[in-house]
Design an enzyme around this catalytic site. Structure first.
Site, PDB file in Angstrom:
ATOM      1  N   ASP A 197     -11.116   2.538   4.243  1.00  0.00           N
ATOM      2  CA  ASP A 197     -11.549   1.226   4.041  1.00  0.00           C
ATOM      3  C   ASP A 197     -12.902   1.274   3.930  1.00  0.00           C
ATOM      4  O   ASP A 197     -13.446   0.002   3.579  1.00  0.00           O
ATOM      5  CB  ASP A 197     -11.136   0.537   5.769  1.00  0.00           C
ATOM      6  CG  ASP A 197     -10.019  -0.435   5.328  1.00  0.00           C
ATOM      7  OD1 ASP A 197      -9.564  -0.816   4.321  1.00  0.00           O
ATOM      8  OD2 ASP A 197      -9.176  -0.638   6.394  1.00  0.00           O
TER       9      ASP A 197
ATOM     10  N   GLN B 206      -4.846  -1.557   9.718  1.00  0.00           N
ATOM     11  CA  GLN B 206      -4.805  -3.037   9.163  1.00  0.00           C
ATOM     12  C   GLN B 206      -5.371  -4.050   9.884  1.00  0.00           C
ATOM     13  O   GLN B 206      -4.983  -3.977  11.332  1.00  0.00           O
ATOM     14  CB  GLN B 206      -3.239  -3.457   8.719  1.00  0.00           C
ATOM     15  CG  GLN B 206      -3.111  -4.668   8.150  1.00  0.00           C
ATOM     16  CD  GLN B 206      -3.726  -4.580   6.660  1.00  0.00           C
ATOM     17  OE1 GLN B 206      -3.675  -3.595   5.921  1.00  0.00           O
ATOM     18  NE2 GLN B 206      -4.093  -5.937   6.318  1.00  0.00           N
TER      19      GLN B 206
ATOM     20  N   LYS C 165       1.097  -1.059   0.110  1.00  0.00           N
ATOM     21  CA  LYS C 165       0.213   0.063   0.002  1.00  0.00           C
ATOM     22  C   LYS C 165       0.923   1.307  -0.017  1.00  0.00           C
ATOM     23  O   LYS C 165       0.658   2.436  -0.750  1.00  0.00           O
ATOM     24  CB  LYS C 165      -0.920   0.128   1.139  1.00  0.00           C
ATOM     25  CG  LYS C 165      -2.062  -0.971   1.020  1.00  0.00           C
ATOM     26  CD  LYS C 165      -2.757  -1.323   2.335  1.00  0.00           C
ATOM     27  CE  LYS C 165      -3.605  -2.597   2.182  1.00  0.00           C
ATOM     28  NZ  LYS C 165      -4.420  -2.858   3.533  1.00  0.00           N
TER      29      LYS C 165
HETATM   30  N1  GUN Z   1      -7.150  -7.048   6.387  1.00  0.00           N
HETATM   31  C1  GUN Z   1      -7.730  -7.698   5.226  1.00  0.00           C
HETATM   32  N2  GUN Z   1      -8.451  -7.054   4.408  1.00  0.00           N
HETATM   33  C2  GUN Z   1      -8.140  -5.646   4.980  1.00  0.00           C
HETATM   34  C3  GUN Z   1      -8.521  -4.590   4.342  1.00  0.00           C
HETATM   35  O1  GUN Z   1      -9.544  -4.358   3.269  1.00  0.00           O
HETATM   36  N3  GUN Z   1      -8.549  -3.484   5.189  1.00  0.00           N
HETATM   37  C4  GUN Z   1      -7.805  -3.473   6.520  1.00  0.00           C
HETATM   38  N4  GUN Z   1      -7.666  -2.456   6.839  1.00  0.00           N
HETATM   39  N5  GUN Z   1      -7.328  -4.778   6.791  1.00  0.00           N
HETATM   40  C5  GUN Z   1      -7.605  -5.822   5.960  1.00  0.00           C
END
Ligand code: GUN
Length: 298
Positions: free
Chosen positions: A122, A99, A55
């Site tokens: 998100d 995350q 990211k």
């Molecule tokens: N963990 C697995 N998928 C995601 C996601 O789309 N966003 C976040 N923040 N954590 C994750």
């Protein structure tokens, strides 16, 4: 023999992030600074570390400012709350992503609800969940993996109106928001899950079959309607003794080899939905920044 067209998520995601480079520059011209994405990583889960690194790399490549806050796995809930409070209050931060999963001593729902909804790239905050549910997509921030899944289906099929989308999986992160998004595309939507009766028969009725369960190769070839569009959201690491002792590989929730003999279109793993998730996160970061600063780009 039929061979499905593989939907190249990696190429489509690259097209989206390439387009964001120019938009980022135009935004920076208008505001004086580029959009800023902050990612919070708690603990040292190796998969999470890889996602977070990717990211950050993609954000920088586009020209965004990228911040990473890292806390140890034994951080307290208060530590995480303090970081989110700080990022919420920082006007130079436009997007915040915590995350998941978080360590068990940290209440995930509490943290999700703490993130400023306007910075919630998100799309997990109840305000954004509500906006999506109410069909107010122009005000919402939309969860990235479902948004990417719908875009891939549209790339393959064009207009989705009237098609039957069957989504296997009812998670808050993928299944439920994917259902809302396919509904917004005028699909007839069915959400299936572990208690669904005769799942193979239901799946065989799908024009668009989305697998988001986290079970390696659960969806078999004979679950797929001939010509259907199969979107595989699963990313599962499994042993791969054929590659050598102790080796592993990534597979989806769909038996790709079997399903691609029946489907019309299918996403690969890796290289399908995964890259799209990151592209959608970048798109959300720009969208959040533009709304916060009243910027419109043409
Ligand atoms: N963990 C697995 N998928 C995601 C996601 O789309 N966003 C976040 N923040 N954590 C994750």
């Amino acid at each position: 023999m039929n061979q499905a067209e593989t939907i190249d998520g990696k190429a489509i995601a690259a097209r989206i992030t390439d387009a964001l480079v120019g938009k980022c520059a135009a935004y920076k011209n208008a505001v004086g600074a580029p959009p800023c994405l902050a990612v919070v990583l708690v603990g040292d889960d190796p998969a999470s570390a890889v996602y977070v690194r990717n990211k950050g790399k993609t954000a920088k490549k586009i020209g965004f400012q990228s911040i990473q806050e890292t806390l140890p796995g034994d951080a307290s809930e208060r530590d995480v709350v303090d970081i989110v409070d700080k990022l919420n209050a920082d006007k130079t931060v436009n997007g915040i992503l915590v995350q998941l999963p978080l360590p068990q001593q940290v209440d995930e729902d509490k943290i999700i609800e703490l993130v400023d909804p306007e910075k919630d790239v998100d799309g997990f905050h109840p305000i954004n969940v509500g906006r999506l549910g109410a069909g107010a997509l122009e005000k919402a921030l939309i969860p990235c993996t479902p948004a990417g899944s719908v875009l891939l289906a549209k790339e393959a099929l064009g207009d989705l109106t009237g098609r039957h989308a069957v989504i296997i999986g009812r998670s808050n992160i993928v299944g439920k928001p994917a259902a809302q998004l396919f509904l917004a595309e005028n699909c007839t939507v069915t959400i299936a899950h572990s208690r669904t009766r005769d799942l193979p028969a239901l799946a065989r009725d799908a024009d668009i079959l989305v697998a988001a369960v986290g079970r390696p190769e659960m969806v078999k070839g004979d679950w797929v309607k001939p010509g259907a569009c199969v979107i595989d959201v699963g990313i599962n690491r499994v042993d791969a003794p054929e590659k050598g002792a102790g080796k592993t590989k990534l597979v989806g929730d769909v038996d790709f080899a079997a399903a691609s003999k029946i489907a019309g279109f299918i996403t690969p793993v890796p290289g399908g939905v995964g890259p799209m998730t990151i592209a959608m996160l970048m798109q959300n970061t720009l969208t959040a920044a533009m709304r916060q600063n009243g910027v419109t780009l043409d």
